[in-house]
Scaffold this motif. Structure first.
Motif, PDB file in Angstrom:
ATOM      1  N   PHE A  29       0.831  -1.204   0.000  1.00 47.81           N
ATOM      2  CA  PHE A  29       0.000   0.000   0.000  1.00 47.81           C
ATOM      3  C   PHE A  29       0.867   1.256   0.000  1.00 47.81           C
ATOM      4  N   ILE A  30       1.885   1.268   0.849  1.00 45.39           N
ATOM      5  CA  ILE A  30       2.772   2.426   0.921  1.00 45.39           C
ATOM      6  C   ILE A  30       3.503   2.629  -0.397  1.00 45.39           C
ATOM      7  N   ASN A  31       4.030   1.553  -0.962  1.00 45.71           N
ATOM      8  CA  ASN A  31       4.801   1.660  -2.206  1.00 45.71           C
ATOM      9  C   ASN A  31       3.943   2.164  -3.362  1.00 45.71           C
ATOM     10  N   ILE A  32       2.714   1.664  -3.455  1.00 47.17           N
ATOM     11  CA  ILE A  32       1.843   2.057  -4.563  1.00 47.17           C
ATOM     12  C   ILE A  32       1.425   3.516  -4.440  1.00 47.17           C
ATOM     13  N   THR A  33       0.960   3.904  -3.251  1.00 47.19           N
ATOM     14  CA  THR A  33       0.466   5.269  -3.087  1.00 47.19           C
ATOM     15  C   THR A  33       1.589   6.299  -3.166  1.00 47.19           C
ATOM     16  N   ARG A  34       2.779   5.934  -2.733  1.00 44.25           N
ATOM     17  CA  ARG A  34       3.900   6.884  -2.814  1.00 44.25           C
ATOM     18  C   ARG A  34       4.378   7.075  -4.247  1.00 44.25           C
ATOM     19  N   SER A  35       4.088   6.115  -5.110  1.00 44.50           N
ATOM     20  CA  SER A  35       4.585   6.192  -6.489  1.00 44.50           C
ATOM     21  C   SER A  35       3.698   7.052  -7.389  1.00 44.50           C
ATOM     22  N   ILE A  36       2.540   7.472  -6.889  1.00 41.46           N
ATOM     23  CA  ILE A  36       1.619   8.269  -7.702  1.00 41.46           C
ATOM     24  C   ILE A  36       1.947   9.751  -7.546  1.00 41.46           C
ATOM     25  N   PRO A  37       2.252  10.453  -8.632  1.00 39.35           N
ATOM     26  CA  PRO A  37       2.505  11.904  -8.541  1.00 39.35           C
ATOM     27  C   PRO A  37       1.311  12.621  -7.931  1.00 39.35           C
ATOM     28  N   PHE A  38       1.585  13.645  -7.129  1.00 39.88           N
ATOM     29  CA  PHE A  38       0.515  14.289  -6.372  1.00 39.88           C
ATOM     30  C   PHE A  38      -0.552  14.904  -7.262  1.00 39.88           C
ATOM     31  N   ILE A  39      -0.152  15.508  -8.363  1.00 42.25           N
ATOM     32  CA  ILE A  39      -1.130  16.157  -9.238  1.00 42.25           C
ATOM     33  C   ILE A  39      -2.091  15.123  -9.819  1.00 42.25           C
ATOM     34  N   ILE A  40      -1.584  13.922 -10.130  1.00 43.99           N
ATOM     35  CA  ILE A  40      -2.437  12.850 -10.643  1.00 43.99           C
ATOM     36  C   ILE A  40      -3.334  12.324  -9.528  1.00 43.99           C
ATOM     37  N   LEU A  41      -2.771  12.221  -8.321  1.00 46.84           N
ATOM     38  CA  LEU A  41      -3.551  11.757  -7.175  1.00 46.84           C
ATOM     39  C   LEU A  41      -4.734  12.687  -6.905  1.00 46.84           C
ATOM     40  N   MET A  42      -4.503  13.998  -7.010  1.00 44.76           N
ATOM     41  CA  MET A  42      -5.576  14.956  -6.783  1.00 44.76           C
ATOM     42  C   MET A  42      -6.719  14.751  -7.767  1.00 44.76           C
ATOM     43  N   VAL A  43      -6.373  14.557  -9.024  1.00 39.31           N
ATOM     44  CA  VAL A  43      -7.399  14.355 -10.057  1.00 39.31           C
ATOM     45  C   VAL A  43      -8.141  13.041  -9.818  1.00 39.31           C
ATOM     46  N   ALA A  44      -7.397  11.997  -9.480  1.00 43.23           N
ATOM     47  CA  ALA A  44      -8.012  10.682  -9.265  1.00 43.23           C
ATOM     48  C   ALA A  44      -8.952  10.686  -8.063  1.00 43.23           C
ATOM     49  N   LEU A  45      -8.664  11.550  -7.085  1.00 40.28           N
ATOM     50  CA  LEU A  45      -9.458  11.579  -5.852  1.00 40.28           C
ATOM     51  C   LEU A  45     -10.640  12.542  -5.917  1.00 40.28           C
ATOM     52  N   ILE A  46     -10.872  13.175  -7.056  1.00 35.41           N
ATOM     53  CA  ILE A  46     -11.978  14.135  -7.170  1.00 35.41           C
ATOM     54  C   ILE A  46     -13.327  13.533  -6.770  1.00 35.41           C
TER      55      ILE A  46
END
Length: 223
Positions: free
Chosen positions: A65-82
């Motif tokens: 879980f840590i490895n996967i979530t840390r590998s996602i760029p923050f700007i992409i994470l923000m869009v994915a979490l909309i």
């Protein structure tokens, strides 16, 4: 002269609002991320092979879980979490919406920091506690965390500084704060002075947090 003075006053109010919004995003997300990230890091360490609560399956799940979530760029994470952000706070823009993404983005970061800090604790101290009959909870709360506290403070300081940078990114897409001011006024409206002021403010804030974290870590280090 009056126009210049008025502009300075206006900028001061604008920048102060940006500081408050940035402080809100960083402080709330830091608190929430710590509530989840610290137990996450502890879980990774104590579930490792040969540790006090060895469990390979749980260790694999938490580490993955840590490895996967840390590998996602923050700007992409923000869009994915909309979609999730809209469910939680009812909107995908603004400071409260940014807190959701900042929190989720910081949780794995804090988890790894906690893991690294706990692994620095001398194994002999843990063995001594076990020999004295301490249970796993007592070892975690009275041995691991107190011994790792200086490193934890430094690590959380780094996290807070990273969140300031992330909040600036969030501000660029409508979350508010100093990043929003720098983009909306400094870049789009070609107000170079506003851009410079926001950069200076961010540097000052980072220096204050870093110095405070270093001071606290030194005070807590009794080695």
């Amino acid at each position: 002269m009056k126009e210049v003075f008025s502009l300075l006053i206006k900028d001061s109010g604008l920048l102060w609002q940006g500081i408050l919004q940035t402080a809100y995003m960083v402080s709330v997300s830091m608190l929430l991320a710590s509530l989840f990230g610290i137990p996450l890091g502890i879980g990774v360490v104590v579930s490792e092979e040969g540790n006090i609560l060895e469990n390979k399956a749980i260790n694999l799940i938490l580490s993955t879980f840590i490895n996967i979530t840390r590998s996602i760029p923050f700007i992409i994470l923000m869009v994915a979490l909309i979609p999730l952000t809209r469910i939680i706070v009812g909107t995908s823009i603004g400071t409260s919406a940014a807190v959701v993404s900042l929190t989720i983005g910081a949780v794995p970061f804090i988890g790894r920091i906690v893991e690294g800090a706990l692994k620095e604790v001398d194994g002999g101290v843990i063995e001594a506690a076990q020999a004295m009959g301490a249970n796993p909870w007592e070892i975690i709360s009275k041995v691991l965390l107190p011994e790792a506290l200086p490193s934890l403070v430094l690590g959380l300081t780094i996290t807070a500084i990273s969140l300031i940078g992330y909040s600036a990114i969030a501000g660029a897409i409508g979350a508010g704060g100093l990043g929003d001011i720098a983009i909306r006024y400094g870049y789009h409206r070609f107000q170079t002075d506003v851009m410079i002021k926001t950069v200076v403010l961010l540097v000052v804030i980072v220096q204050i947090i870093q110095n405070l974290g270093t001071y606290l870590a030194r005070r807590l280090d009794h080695s």
